[in-house]
Design a protein around this motif. Structure first.
Motif, PDB file in Angstrom:
ATOM      1  N   GLY A 174     -62.892  97.013  67.322  1.00 35.93           N
ATOM      2  CA  GLY A 174     -63.358  98.137  68.133  1.00 35.93           C
ATOM      3  C   GLY A 174     -63.151  97.928  69.619  1.00 35.93           C
ATOM      4  O   GLY A 174     -63.563  98.768  70.433  1.00 35.93           O
ATOM      5  N   MET A 175     -62.469  96.832  69.987  1.00 42.57           N
ATOM      6  CA  MET A 175     -62.283  96.543  71.408  1.00 42.57           C
ATOM      7  C   MET A 175     -61.442  97.610  72.095  1.00 42.57           C
ATOM      8  O   MET A 175     -61.757  98.057  73.201  1.00 42.57           O
ATOM      9  N   VAL A 176     -60.342  98.046  71.438  1.00 45.06           N
ATOM     10  CA  VAL A 176     -59.446  98.995  72.074  1.00 45.06           C
ATOM     11  C   VAL A 176     -60.135 100.339  72.320  1.00 45.06           C
ATOM     12  O   VAL A 176     -59.946 100.969  73.362  1.00 45.06           O
ATOM     13  N   GLU A 177     -60.984 100.754  71.388  1.00 41.83           N
ATOM     14  CA  GLU A 177     -61.698 102.024  71.560  1.00 41.83           C
ATOM     15  C   GLU A 177     -62.694 101.950  72.703  1.00 41.83           C
ATOM     16  O   GLU A 177     -62.795 102.879  73.526  1.00 41.83           O
ATOM     17  N   GLU A 178     -63.414 100.838  72.790  1.00 43.95           N
ATOM     18  CA  GLU A 178     -64.387 100.669  73.873  1.00 43.95           C
ATOM     19  C   GLU A 178     -63.699 100.564  75.226  1.00 43.95           C
ATOM     20  O   GLU A 178     -64.180 101.102  76.228  1.00 43.95           O
ATOM     21  N   MET A 179     -62.549  99.885  75.260  1.00 49.34           N
ATOM     22  CA  MET A 179     -61.794  99.771  76.507  1.00 49.34           C
ATOM     23  C   MET A 179     -61.352 101.155  76.984  1.00 49.34           C
ATOM     24  O   MET A 179     -61.470 101.487  78.169  1.00 49.34           O
ATOM     25  N   ALA A 180     -60.864 101.957  76.056  1.00 48.46           N
ATOM     26  CA  ALA A 180     -60.394 103.300  76.409  1.00 48.46           C
ATOM     27  C   ALA A 180     -61.529 104.167  76.929  1.00 48.46           C
ATOM     28  O   ALA A 180     -61.396 104.847  77.958  1.00 48.46           O
ATOM     29  N   ARG A 181     -62.640 104.156  76.228  1.00 49.81           N
ATOM     30  CA  ARG A 181     -63.773 105.004  76.635  1.00 49.81           C
ATOM     31  C   ARG A 181     -64.334 104.563  77.978  1.00 49.81           C
ATOM     32  O   ARG A 181     -64.739 105.386  78.796  1.00 49.81           O
ATOM     33  N   THR A 182     -64.356 103.248  78.207  1.00 54.18           N
ATOM     34  CA  THR A 182     -64.856 102.744  79.489  1.00 54.18           C
ATOM     35  C   THR A 182     -63.987 103.231  80.637  1.00 54.18           C
ATOM     36  O   THR A 182     -64.496 103.673  81.682  1.00 54.18           O
ATOM     37  N   VAL A 183     -62.674 103.165  80.432  1.00 45.19           N
ATOM     38  CA  VAL A 183     -61.756 103.595  81.490  1.00 45.19           C
ATOM     39  C   VAL A 183     -61.867 105.093  81.721  1.00 45.19           C
ATOM     40  O   VAL A 183     -61.934 105.570  82.861  1.00 45.19           O
ATOM     41  N   VAL A 184     -61.881 105.879  80.635  1.00 46.97           N
ATOM     42  CA  VAL A 184     -61.958 107.332  80.767  1.00 46.97           C
ATOM     43  C   VAL A 184     -63.280 107.755  81.403  1.00 46.97           C
ATOM     44  O   VAL A 184     -63.324 108.641  82.268  1.00 46.97           O
ATOM     45  N   ASP A 185     -64.359 107.117  80.992  1.00 52.83           N
ATOM     46  CA  ASP A 185     -65.674 107.455  81.552  1.00 52.83           C
ATOM     47  C   ASP A 185     -65.787 107.105  83.024  1.00 52.83           C
ATOM     48  O   ASP A 185     -66.619 107.677  83.741  1.00 52.83           O
ATOM     49  N   SER A 186     -64.957 106.159  83.465  1.00 51.53           N
ATOM     50  CA  SER A 186     -65.033 105.744  84.866  1.00 51.53           C
ATOM     51  C   SER A 186     -64.276 106.691  85.803  1.00 51.53           C
ATOM     52  O   SER A 186     -64.336 106.534  87.018  1.00 51.53           O
ATOM     53  N   VAL A 187     -63.547 107.657  85.219  1.00 50.15           N
ATOM     54  CA  VAL A 187     -62.823 108.626  86.052  1.00 50.15           C
ATOM     55  C   VAL A 187     -63.831 109.568  86.710  1.00 50.15           C
ATOM     56  O   VAL A 187     -64.621 110.222  86.017  1.00 50.15           O
ATOM     57  N   PRO A 188     -63.852 109.671  88.026  1.00 50.88           N
ATOM     58  CA  PRO A 188     -64.824 110.537  88.713  1.00 50.88           C
ATOM     59  C   PRO A 188     -64.628 112.008  88.319  1.00 50.88           C
ATOM     60  O   PRO A 188     -63.519 112.444  88.036  1.00 50.88           O
ATOM     61  N   ASP A 189     -65.736 112.752  88.316  1.00 48.18           N
ATOM     62  CA  ASP A 189     -65.670 114.171  87.974  1.00 48.18           C
ATOM     63  C   ASP A 189     -64.738 114.931  88.907  1.00 48.18           C
ATOM     64  O   ASP A 189     -64.099 115.906  88.507  1.00 48.18           O
ATOM     65  N   ALA A 190     -64.668 114.478  90.150  1.00 44.44           N
ATOM     66  CA  ALA A 190     -63.819 115.163  91.128  1.00 44.44           C
ATOM     67  C   ALA A 190     -62.339 115.100  90.742  1.00 44.44           C
ATOM     68  O   ALA A 190     -61.533 115.921  91.195  1.00 44.44           O
TER      69      ALA A 190
END
Length: 485
Positions: free
Chosen positions: A363-379
């Motif tokens: 599950g490392m790849v899924e968590e890595m992806a979600r962490t990166v995507v979630d870190s994208v600012p709303d702006a």
């Protein structure tokens, strides 16, 4: 925690191979096994590995029979006219040689398969690089970048995956991207020109007679260059003279070449360019048009997806061997001649299966992806096309195309849709990172490239990553400039 361990596993692997502390095959197996234990899922390691091997087995089979098929086609002389044309252009000018490498790799990449592209490119260009004492890392880097840009063809893989993942038409994704991809390819050729000028400055420009140690009046330069290292003692002598000529020419330009290095270069030339000898016993000039028709038919069926690619190459290899070498001892000799490449590449594929199996299974790849995507600012939401293009560069390097296009791209498309960004824009932006992807340690074809060129994978990585990432950014910039992304 899984995110940290995932990035830590990738970083550990890259550091070990770039510092040459471990071979790529060993690192692909040992590093993920240790991190699997650290994650606390060591008891599931076997399941992860078997699942990874199962998913990559068709790729390994395809590469095995593709190497045999195209190896036979190279043996019988199908690609010799292309080689001669490139050699006429290159002569003995390092700048032309590097540019010729980029052009040849781009042309052969039209078949959509990286392994065959690298086999043909390396077979054609290695003799020139060795005789002129040029850097083989430049050859592997330029070939990988040219192939990476061309890998976005609809039958190359990434475009089809993006279309499938987002339920879009592959043509709608690819056709508008052509101007940006053309800019990327021109950048690679321009980069090849600059790198070639560097090599010209370092080595000087020799005439082919100097490079080959050939007195006036002997056969045509390109024929001599192709055939200067073939089977038997005569070919070995020719190779030695060729290297000696290169050494003397370099010395005349102020470069000193050690005699031991020249002898070592001669031995390497024997191995690398025997398959390009115009006097080799494996040539089948009477079957040239049959082999050409067979190859065109094979590629047509491949593009039309009439049968699975491994099956097509299996059938093609069987037909090519049977028709060109009807006698059993000759067939065995051809298979044995390509056995080293087959073993190296297929072994690396199965080793990579351990890495991808652990990365996905834990599950490392899924968590890595979600962490990166979630870190994208709303702006940045309205600019998800740009975000996707930037993220595609590291993501397609650190994971397989399947993992990226089926696991990450849908998440990015979802985030983009919330801000009015169309899935088509996300799909096009996701193709940006392919120039770097082709040098990823998870891409089996790159092991064909470095293996045939006898270049250390770590050396290739150190040289190529920065230029390939820059190429991807150029494609992204062109896409934004043209309003495609």
């Amino acid at each position: 925690m899984l995110t940290i361990l995932g990035f830590g596993m990738i970083a550990t692997f890259l550091v070990l191979i770039m510092l040459k502390k471990m071979s790529p095959m060993a690192a692909l197996v040992i590093v993920p096994a240790l991190f699997c234990v650290l994650v606390g899922k060591g008891s599931h390691l076997g399941d992860y590995v078997l699942k990874g091997i199962g998913s990559l087995a068709p790729t390994a089979a395809m590469l095995m029979f593709a190497i045999v098929y195209f190896g036979v086609m190279i043996d019988v002389g199908l690609f010799d006219p292309i080689v001669r044309g490139i050699l006429r252009f290159c002569k003995a000018d390092p700048m032309r040689v590097v540019v010729g490498t980029a052009v040849l790799a781009a042309i052969v990449s039209l078949d959509g398969d990286g392994s065959t592209t690298f086999m043909i490119t390396v077979s054609a260009m290695v003799p020139l690089y060795r005789r002129l004492k040029m850097s083989l890392v430049i050859m592997t880097g330029v070939a990988a970048m040219a192939n990476g840009v061309m890998n976005t063809l609809p039958w190359g893989g990434p475009t089809a995956r993006a279309a499938t993942a987002l339920k879009l038409d592959a043509g709608d994704i690819f056709v508008p991207m052509i101007p940006a991809l053309a800019v990327g390819l021109l950048f690679v050729i321009g980069l090849a020109y600059v790198l070639g000028l560097r090599e010209r400055k370092r080595l000087g420009v020799l005439t082919l007679e100097q490079a080959l140690g050939r007195p006036d009046g002997e056969p045509e330069p390109e024929q001599a260059l192709i055939g200067s290292a073939g089977a038997g003692s005569t070919a070995s002598g020719a190779a030695s003279e060729a290297v000696a000529g290169s050494a003397s020419g370099a010395a005349a330009d102020g470069h000193t070449v050690d005699a031991g290095d020249a002898q070592a270069g001669s031995r390497e030339d024997d191995a690398s360019s025997e398959i390009l000898d115009p006097r080799r016993a494996t040539l089948r000039p009477r079957l040239y048009w049959f082999n050409a028709a067979l190859t065109v038919a094979l590629l047509t069926l491949l593009i039309c997806q009439t049968l699975p690619i491994p099956v097509l190459f299996l059938l093609g290899a069987a037909i090519a061997l049977t028709v060109n070498f009807p006698h059993m001892p000759d067939q065995k000799a051809r298979i044995a001649a390509h056995a080293e490449n087959v073993l190296n590449v297929s072994g690396m594929v199965f080793a990579a299966a351990v890495f991808t199996g652990v990365l996905t299974g834990t599950g490392m790849v899924e968590e890595m992806a979600r962490t990166v995507v979630d870190s994208v600012p709303d702006a940045m939401g309205p600019h998800m096309g740009l975000v996707t293009g930037v993220l595609s560069i590291p993501f397609t390097y650190f994971m397989s195309n399947d993992g990226f296009y089926f696991g990450i791209v849908p998440i990015l498309a979802e985030a983009g849709a919330a801000h009015g960004v169309s899935p088509l824009e996300i799909a096009r932006a996701s193709l940006v990172g392919q120039a770097l992807h082709m040098s990823s340690p998870l891409v089996p074809a790159v092991y064909v490239l470095v293996g045939m060129a006898k270049v250390e994978f770590g050396d290739h990585t150190r040289f190529t990553v920065k230029w390939a990432a820059l190429t991807s950014l150029v494609v992204l910039g062109a896409g934004m400039l043209f309003g495609i992304i």
